[in-house]
Scaffold this motif. Structure first.
Motif, mmCIF file in Angstrom:
data_model
loop_
_atom_site.group_PDB
_atom_site.id
_atom_site.type_symbol
_atom_site.label_atom_id
_atom_site.label_comp_id
_atom_site.label_asym_id
_atom_site.label_seq_id
_atom_site.Cartn_x
_atom_site.Cartn_y
_atom_site.Cartn_z
ATOM 1 N N LEU A 167 0.804 -1.215 0.000
ATOM 2 C CA LEU A 167 0.000 0.000 0.000
ATOM 3 C C LEU A 167 0.843 1.274 0.000
ATOM 4 C CD1 LEU A 167 -2.839 -0.870 2.550
ATOM 5 C CD2 LEU A 167 -2.944 -0.920 0.062
ATOM 6 N N THR A 168 1.989 1.255 0.684
ATOM 7 C CA THR A 168 2.712 2.502 0.938
ATOM 8 C C THR A 168 4.083 2.575 0.289
ATOM 9 O OG1 THR A 168 3.703 1.646 2.982
ATOM 10 C CG2 THR A 168 1.547 2.709 3.163
ATOM 11 N N GLY A 169 4.537 1.482 -0.340
ATOM 12 C CA GLY A 169 5.891 1.477 -0.888
ATOM 13 C C GLY A 169 6.161 2.617 -1.855
ATOM 14 N N ALA A 170 5.144 3.000 -2.639
ATOM 15 C CA ALA A 170 5.333 4.066 -3.628
ATOM 16 C C ALA A 170 5.565 5.419 -2.982
ATOM 17 C CB ALA A 170 4.127 4.119 -4.555
ATOM 18 N N LEU A 171 5.226 5.572 -1.692
ATOM 19 C CA LEU A 171 5.383 6.866 -1.030
ATOM 20 C C LEU A 171 6.779 7.082 -0.462
ATOM 21 C CD1 LEU A 171 2.013 7.211 0.927
ATOM 22 C CD2 LEU A 171 2.741 8.521 -1.072
ATOM 23 N N ILE A 172 7.601 6.032 -0.410
ATOM 24 C CA ILE A 172 8.913 6.149 0.235
ATOM 25 C C ILE A 172 9.755 7.273 -0.367
ATOM 26 C CG2 ILE A 172 11.130 4.963 0.531
ATOM 27 C CD1 ILE A 172 9.548 2.431 1.146
ATOM 28 N N PRO A 173 9.870 7.403 -1.704
ATOM 29 C CA PRO A 173 10.668 8.515 -2.242
ATOM 30 C C PRO A 173 10.109 9.891 -1.898
ATOM 31 C CG PRO A 173 10.333 6.812 -3.904
ATOM 32 C CD PRO A 173 9.422 6.486 -2.768
ATOM 33 N N GLU A 174 8.791 9.971 -1.637
ATOM 34 C CA GLU A 174 8.215 11.259 -1.254
ATOM 35 C C GLU A 174 8.603 11.625 0.173
ATOM 36 O OE1 GLU A 174 6.305 13.286 -3.285
ATOM 37 O OE2 GLU A 174 7.071 11.884 -4.777
ATOM 38 N N VAL A 175 8.604 10.635 1.053
ATOM 39 C CA VAL A 175 8.930 10.874 2.461
ATOM 40 C C VAL A 175 10.424 11.054 2.660
ATOM 41 C CG1 VAL A 175 8.766 9.878 4.783
ATOM 42 C CG2 VAL A 175 6.880 9.580 3.161
ATOM 43 N N LEU A 176 11.216 10.280 1.905
ATOM 44 C CA LEU A 176 12.676 10.296 2.050
ATOM 45 C C LEU A 176 13.304 10.552 0.683
ATOM 46 C CD1 LEU A 176 12.958 7.157 4.349
ATOM 47 C CD2 LEU A 176 13.414 9.510 5.049
ATOM 48 N N PRO A 177 13.501 11.803 0.311
ATOM 49 C CA PRO A 177 14.076 12.106 -1.003
ATOM 50 C C PRO A 177 15.427 11.423 -1.206
ATOM 51 C CG PRO A 177 13.207 14.093 0.017
ATOM 52 C CD PRO A 177 13.142 13.016 1.057
ATOM 53 N N GLY A 178 15.611 10.862 -2.394
ATOM 54 C CA GLY A 178 16.839 10.153 -2.717
ATOM 55 C C GLY A 178 16.765 8.669 -2.466
ATOM 56 N N VAL A 179 15.791 8.240 -1.654
ATOM 57 C CA VAL A 179 15.629 6.821 -1.360
ATOM 58 C C VAL A 179 14.793 6.178 -2.454
ATOM 59 C CG1 VAL A 179 14.693 5.131 0.262
ATOM 60 C CG2 VAL A 179 15.852 7.174 1.120
ATOM 61 N N LYS A 180 15.273 5.085 -2.986
ATOM 62 C CA LYS A 180 14.541 4.351 -4.018
ATOM 63 C C LYS A 180 13.747 3.191 -3.431
ATOM 64 C CE LYS A 180 16.375 7.023 -7.074
ATOM 65 N NZ LYS A 180 15.556 8.069 -7.725
ATOM 66 N N ALA A 181 14.249 2.572 -2.371
ATOM 67 C CA ALA A 181 13.567 1.434 -1.767
ATOM 68 C C ALA A 181 14.145 1.185 -0.381
ATOM 69 C CB ALA A 181 13.718 0.180 -2.629
ATOM 70 N N VAL A 182 13.297 0.704 0.519
ATOM 71 C CA VAL A 182 13.709 0.290 1.860
ATOM 72 C C VAL A 182 13.031 -1.032 2.163
ATOM 73 C CG1 VAL A 182 13.631 0.794 4.330
ATOM 74 C CG2 VAL A 182 14.053 2.631 2.719
ATOM 75 N N HIS A 183 13.768 -1.950 2.759
ATOM 76 C CA HIS A 183 13.214 -3.257 3.132
ATOM 77 C C HIS A 183 13.607 -3.554 4.573
ATOM 78 C CE1 HIS A 183 13.167 -7.911 2.464
ATOM 79 N NE2 HIS A 183 12.166 -7.507 3.206
ATOM 80 N N ALA A 184 12.613 -3.557 5.480
ATOM 81 C CA ALA A 184 12.831 -4.026 6.846
ATOM 82 C C ALA A 184 12.707 -5.541 6.823
ATOM 83 C CB ALA A 184 11.805 -3.401 7.786
ATOM 84 N N VAL A 185 13.785 -6.238 7.118
ATOM 85 C CA VAL A 185 13.857 -7.680 6.871
ATOM 86 C C VAL A 185 13.106 -8.441 7.958
ATOM 87 C CG1 VAL A 185 15.395 -9.641 6.567
ATOM 88 C CG2 VAL A 185 16.030 -7.396 5.655
ATOM 89 N N ASP A 186 12.008 -9.042 7.562
ATOM 90 C CA ASP A 186 11.139 -9.735 8.503
ATOM 91 C C ASP A 186 11.859 -10.878 9.202
ATOM 92 O OD1 ASP A 186 8.264 -10.270 9.462
ATOM 93 O OD2 ASP A 186 8.828 -12.196 8.584
ATOM 94 N N ALA A 187 12.633 -11.659 8.471
ATOM 95 C CA ALA A 187 13.295 -12.829 9.057
ATOM 96 C C ALA A 187 14.279 -12.440 10.150
ATOM 97 C CB ALA A 187 14.014 -13.623 7.971
ATOM 98 N N ALA A 188 14.758 -11.193 10.135
ATOM 99 C CA ALA A 188 15.680 -10.705 11.157
ATOM 100 C C ALA A 188 14.949 -9.990 12.288
ATOM 101 C CB ALA A 188 16.711 -9.762 10.527
ATOM 102 N N GLY A 189 13.621 -10.108 12.339
ATOM 103 C CA GLY A 189 12.865 -9.450 13.388
ATOM 104 C C GLY A 189 12.437 -8.041 13.048
#
Length: 612
Positions: free
Chosen positions: A330-352
């Motif tokens: 739902l929100t992945g497309a908003l990441i560059p708007e919130v954090l200029p210069g960021v193309k993608a962020v992944h909080a790794v579920d398997a690592a908690g």
């Protein structure tokens, strides 16, 4: 149009054979949670437990157990929400001037809750001891609400526009809580309720809180959404649920959803805290008992035919893994708007989730430079670590999109890309005394630990070995070298007996054993663990052990390490101590007797036969 209440959703899923009724008596102490975990792992249906030992209320589990079922539940509204995201509407402006957005999707019309005079939630009263006393893990401190929707409002600006709806842990009984009079409210740092609680204390006014359970499924998802400032969770619940949320407020109390199944209403005691926990949590360990705020219970409401939804929290993947995937969709497309210069962020579920972040940014500061190196990446990394719950990360691995990295969700390929380029002399950037996740016990104390940014950019520097190097030597006490990933070695070390306050002598001895020309240095990352076979067996095991059992400032060592101008780095392999430490919390373990009872339910003729 979305579901008005939980009962409509259950009826629909049952008709589609996406829900199974468990009509044998089941025990909310350990058994129900174990069943839900097993069915989740099998990709099974939602579960309605109709005969719950000690309670007259049915339990609903695994509602969001698969991504397919979750998207089906919200099938009528997802396209409208995606269009709103594409339009990048400012939520505060939309709430203040809705007519200015007449061309926006009809979904925007559902942002404003509707106040009503009556609702099913007010039909009946109960006491805390009549609610399902769900206990998920053997060492839990008591029964907990595992899908609570905790509602509060700003004391200085009351009303839904400045409200907060969050999923904060609620302990119903046990420890020193007075039964039926008090419940525990455990909220982690960096949560919206904390700001409002501090405001109430500063103003010397009562801090009222309502705890909703059940109701329209959209409310549960809204409680875990990382929403932009200015968009209340109740508004998002209307968007996702496909209808304006109806709210009813008894005199002198906060509003509650008219179609909620339960509502625990009360006031947080301004002077009192009590030990809350332990509780099996999403890192795969127990969060231990600590003092947290206490809610003085005034009323417990429930609707006719109320159903108690629940989940189990434990080592990923669990049902909350689906929440994370759905939120990203739902929100992945908003990441560059919130954090200029960021193309993608992944909080790794398997690592908690919080311990490990992967990110792709931009590197545009010196485009004419012959060899790209991290510059803008460091600015972007600081922005990521200063943003909401992303600030709780311990390890942030970041590279520029100009280097054509792989998909950020291909974790093994992303690690390979970083390790082929990283320069351990230059690319490690520590924050040594800062905040980490409240539930993470790898640091120096509750909420306390460190972070490291690993920023790698430029051309490939090395080929990663896909097998153990010839001539590999290990110091005494270190055994069983196993390759986890190309370039990543797990070594079984002696049990850790040291303290957090001093370097570990075994790790210092390991690092000093090797010179700069040793074959070990062909492997850029070495992790010292308690069981190297387990760590190397799967990628998930590697991610879980290494990033939940280490604190960067305390547990990172290196071959040929040195500090220059306060910057720490190493010439050879980076070494992470990922052994269990004396100050760590115990890991979660299933109860064998309970697991045997679950096995019996899966035998031919049992309600779980063919499901697990």
């Amino acid at each position: 149009m979305g579901y008005r209440n939980l009962q409509e959703c259950i009826a629909d899923l049952e008709q589609r054979r996406e829900l199974v009724r468990i009509d044998v008596e089941t025990d909310p102490y350990l058994e129900v949670g174990a069943i839900q975990r097993r069915v989740y792992r099998a990709g099974g249906p939602a579960l309605l437990f109709t005969r719950v030992k000690g309670s007259g209320f049915p339990l609903l589990g695994n509602l969001f157990g698969t991504m397919a079922r979750t998207t089906y539940i919200f099938r009528d509204t997802l396209d409208g929400i995606r269009r709103l995201v594409e339009l990048k509407i400012n939520p505060a402006s939309l709430l203040k001037h809705p007519l200015d957005f007449a061309g926006a999707p009809r979904a925007a019309l559902h942002l404003l809750p509707r106040t009503v005079n009556r609702g099913p939630i007010l039909a009946h009263r109960a006491t805390i001891d009549r609610l399902p006393q769900l206990t998920s893990w053997p060492r839990d401190g008591g029964p907990f609400v595992t899908l609570p929707q905790v509602y509060s409002e700003s004391p200085s600006r009351p009303g839904f526009r400045h409200s907060n709806l969050g999923m904060y842990r609620v302990q119903l009984a046990g420890n020193r809580y007075r039964l039926n009079e008090e419940v525990g409210i455990h909220y982690q740092i960096h949560r919206g309720i904390g700001v409002q609680h501090a405001e109430a204390i500063a103003r010397g006014v009562p801090f009222r809180v309502n705890i909703f359970v059940g109701g329209p499924p959209a409310l549960t998802v809204a409680a875990v959404m990382p929403l932009p400032e200015g968009l209340p969770e109740l508004s998002f619940a209307g968007l996702l649920g496909g209808r304006r949320l109806e709210m009813v407020a008894p005199p002198g109390q906060l509003p509650m959803p008219a179609e909620a199944d339960f509502c625990i209403s009360g006031v947080i005691d301004p002077t009192k805290t009590l030990p809350e926990g332990p509780f099996g949590d999403h890192l795969g360990y127990y969060s231990l008992a600590h003092d947290f705020p206490v809610l003085r219970v005034e009323q417990v409401y429930h609707r006719p035919g109320a159903i108690w939804p629940f989940t189990t929290v434990g080592r990923p993947p669990q049902e909350d893994t689906t929440f994370g995937a759905f939120i990203h969709e739902l929100t992945g497309a908003l990441i560059p708007e919130v954090l200029p210069g960021v193309k993608a962020v992944h909080a790794v579920d398997a690592a908690g989730v919080h311990p490990l972040l992967l990110a792709i940014g931009s590197e545009r500061y010196v485009p004419y430079e012959a060899g790209r190196q991290p510059r803008e990446l460091l600015t972007i990394a600081n922005a990521i670590l200063g943003n909401g719950q992303l600030s709780l990360a311990k390890y942030l691995l970041i590279c520029p999109h100009e280097d054509n990295p792989p998909d950020i969700h291909d974790i093994a390929a992303f690690f390979r890309h970083i390790l082929e380029r990283v320069d351990w002399r230059r690319d490690l950037h520590f924050q040594t005394r800062t905040t980490i996740d409240t539930l993470d016990y790898s640091g120096s104390g509750l909420n306390q630990g460190s972070k490291v940014v690993i920023a790698a950019a430029g051309d490939k520097r090395r080929d990663l070995p896909a097998e153990l190097p010839a001539g590999l030597r290990l110091p005494d006490g270190f055994t069983a070298p196993r390759l986890c990933l190309p370039g990543v070695l797990a070594v079984q070390g002696p049990a850790c007996s040291g303290s957090f306050t001093a370097p570990d002598p075994d790790l210092e001895r390991f690092s000093a054993f090797y010179g700069s020309d040793d074959p070990l240095n062909r492997l850029p990352l070495v992790v010292i663990v308690d069981d190297s076979d387990f760590v190397a067996r799967t990628l998930d095991n590697f991610l879980w052990v290494v990033f939940t059992r280490s604190d960067p400032a305390a547990d990172i060592y290196g071959i040929g390490a040195a500090s220059r101008c306060k910057h720490w780095g190493c010439e050879g392999s980076l070494v992470i101590d990922a052994r269990r430490k004396p100050h760590h919390a115990p890991p979660l373990e299933d109860d064998p007797a309970v697991e045997r009872r679950v096995d019996a339910l899966a035998a031919p003729g049992g309600p779980l036969h063919g499901i697990i």
